[in-house]
Design an enzyme around this catalytic site. Structure first.
Site, short mmCIF file in Angstrom:
data_model
loop_
_atom_site.label_atom_id
_atom_site.label_comp_id
_atom_site.label_asym_id
_atom_site.label_seq_id
_atom_site.Cartn_x
_atom_site.Cartn_y
_atom_site.Cartn_z
N LEU A 8 0.81 -1.22 0.00
CA LEU A 8 0.00 0.00 0.00
C LEU A 8 0.85 1.27 0.00
O LEU A 8 0.40 2.32 -0.45
CB LEU A 8 -0.92 0.02 1.22
CG LEU A 8 -1.94 -1.12 1.33
CD1 LEU A 8 -2.66 -1.04 2.67
CD2 LEU A 8 -2.92 -1.08 0.18
N GLY A 9 2.04 1.18 0.54
CA GLY A 9 2.89 2.35 0.62
C GLY A 9 4.30 1.95 0.99
O GLY A 9 4.55 0.84 1.46
N GLY A 57 8.23 3.64 2.56
CA GLY A 57 8.97 4.75 3.12
C GLY A 57 10.43 4.40 3.29
O GLY A 57 10.90 3.37 2.81
N TYR A 65 12.14 3.45 5.87
CA TYR A 65 12.50 2.35 6.74
C TYR A 65 11.69 1.09 6.50
O TYR A 65 11.98 0.05 7.06
CB TYR A 65 12.35 2.76 8.21
CG TYR A 65 13.50 3.59 8.70
CD1 TYR A 65 14.69 2.98 9.08
CD2 TYR A 65 13.41 4.97 8.80
CE1 TYR A 65 15.76 3.73 9.53
CE2 TYR A 65 14.47 5.73 9.25
CZ TYR A 65 15.65 5.10 9.62
OH TYR A 65 16.70 5.85 10.07
N GLY A 66 10.65 1.15 5.72
CA GLY A 66 9.85 -0.05 5.53
C GLY A 66 8.66 0.18 4.62
O GLY A 66 8.64 1.12 3.83
N THR A 67 7.67 -0.68 4.75
CA THR A 67 6.52 -0.65 3.86
C THR A 67 5.23 -0.78 4.65
O THR A 67 5.24 -1.13 5.83
CB THR A 67 6.58 -1.81 2.85
OG1 THR A 67 6.60 -3.06 3.57
CG2 THR A 67 7.82 -1.72 1.98
N ASP A 88 2.60 15.72 15.15
CA ASP A 88 2.74 15.61 13.69
C ASP A 88 1.36 15.72 13.04
O ASP A 88 1.00 14.92 12.18
CB ASP A 88 3.40 14.28 13.34
CG ASP A 88 3.97 14.26 11.92
OD1 ASP A 88 4.11 15.36 11.33
OD2 ASP A 88 4.27 13.17 11.40
#
EC number: 2.7.11.1
Length: 374
Positions: free
Chosen positions: A31-32, A34, A36-38, A158
């Protein structure tokens, strides 16, 4: 594995083994992704690899070699485990922590799957396509999520449209706040961070609400948020100017009420959620707007639904947050079964955020003096 090396992504149909043998996780689709990971859509399967039920979940991963100090997933898991003990009405805007564990390469958590983020919806819909009722309900739900998060003893730090998602499928009328990797006990994206963040002051509950306020303003009227792309000093000056302007702003009276109130608060102020909520509901009443209409994407789903696939696509917050640059809605027409054994095994390492136990309100720092707001 060195920090320069990145592990391969999880592959469709890959099986993630759990410590407990009652079920495992099967990857459906990514789905996405980044730094450091998924984030992957996953389902529960038995030892033979067959689906146990028809439910879908989101698995968020982080590289195993992420340092103790840089592990946002660890913080996120701690926060989610903390609010999992709360009453249902206190966590209606939080995704549920389903499971967590680790493999030789990944650390992972599994949570309820969600739909698109508000950032994605801002880019999808034209300003004229979003009714005033939907905008105001978004404001109320996103603010309630902050209120509930503070009630369990955390600052989010955030707050931005990309970290709010609507529910998946039939739950798309509920808005969820996500991505707790920067959460702390009692750094924000430049567009929505509070003025105290620009001044490098200790952030309090007030600052989550100020970030929410900038986000809400941007949903209502994008022309007011005119510091995107500016340097930090210039953005700070623009935010100061906006607060001054809003205190005499008659076009959207609720902005005037909210800005005046937020400027009365200091670091340790107890933000009156009811006052802010009433500012929005009173405005809706004065404009003869109902806040019981279905949200526009929920109505669209029902209008288009053929009885099979929901129109809201599954998503989840990226493991490494990024700030979107999409066009805002500009709706100025408003005026018109957690594995407890795993938790226990890591308790010595993960029972604190900023040195204080999860679920408590006190910080390890003595806060006898209020930071200057000059």
């Amino acid at each position: 594995m060195s920090n320069s090396q990145k592990p391969p992504s999880l592959q469709p149909n890959e099986i993630i083994k759990r410590t407990k043998p009652d079920y495992n996780w099967k990857v459906i689709v990514e789905l996405g992704k980044g730094g450091y990971g998924t984030v992957n859509k996953v389902i529960k399967v038995n030892e033979e690899g067959f689906a146990i039920d028809d439910k879908e979940y989101a698995m968020k991963t982080e590289q195993k070699f992420a340092s103790k100090h840089s592990s946002r997933l660890k913080i996120e898991r701690n926060v989610m485990a903390s609010y999992s003990k709360c009453d249902a009405q206190c966590k209606e805007h939080f995704p549920e922590l389903i499971d967590f564990g680790q493999s030789p390469v990944w650390k992972w958590i599994v949570m309820t799957i969600v739909g698109p983020s508000l950032e994605e919806l801002k880019m999808k819909y034209k300003p004229s396509d979003i009714p005033p009722s939907t905008i105001l309900q978004c404001g109320l739900q996103t603010m309630k999520a902050i209120h509930d998060f503070h009630q369990i003893g955390f600052l989010h730090r955030d707050i931005k449209p990309a970290n709010y998602c609507i529910g998946y499928g039939s739950k798309s009328e509920t808005i969820y706040v996500l991505d707790f990797g920067l959460a702390r006990k009692y750094r924000l994206p430049e567009w929505y961070c509070s003025r105290a963040s620009h001044r490098c002051e200790e952030l309090g509950r007030r600052d989550d609400y100020e970030s929410w306020f900038f986000m809400f303003i941007d949903l209502v009227d994008t022309t007011l948020i005119d510091w995107k792309g500016l340097t930090r000093p210039d953005a700070y000056a623009k935010k100061q100017e906006l607060f001054t302007k809003l205190k005499t702003y008659e076009k959207e009276p609720m902005f005037k009420v909210i800005s005046i109130y937020l400027d009365t608060l200091v670091y340790d102020s107890d933000v009156k959620f009811g006052f802010l909520r009433d500012a929005i509901t009173d405005y809706a009443r004065s404009c003869k707007l109902t806040l019981k209409e279905p949200l526009v994407w929920f109505k669209e789903r029902n209008d288009n639904e053929s009885g099979s696939t929901p129109t809201t696509s599954a998503t989840a917050c990226s493991p490494s947050s990024s700030t979107g640059t999409g066009t805002g809605t500009g709706v100025s027409k408003i005026a018109s079964n957690i594995d407890q054994k795993s938790i226990a095994s890591d308790r010595n390492e993960e029972n604190s955020l900023d040195g204080s136990k999860t679920g408590t309100w006190k910080s390890t720092k003595t806060r006898n003096k209020k930071p200057s707001r000059k």
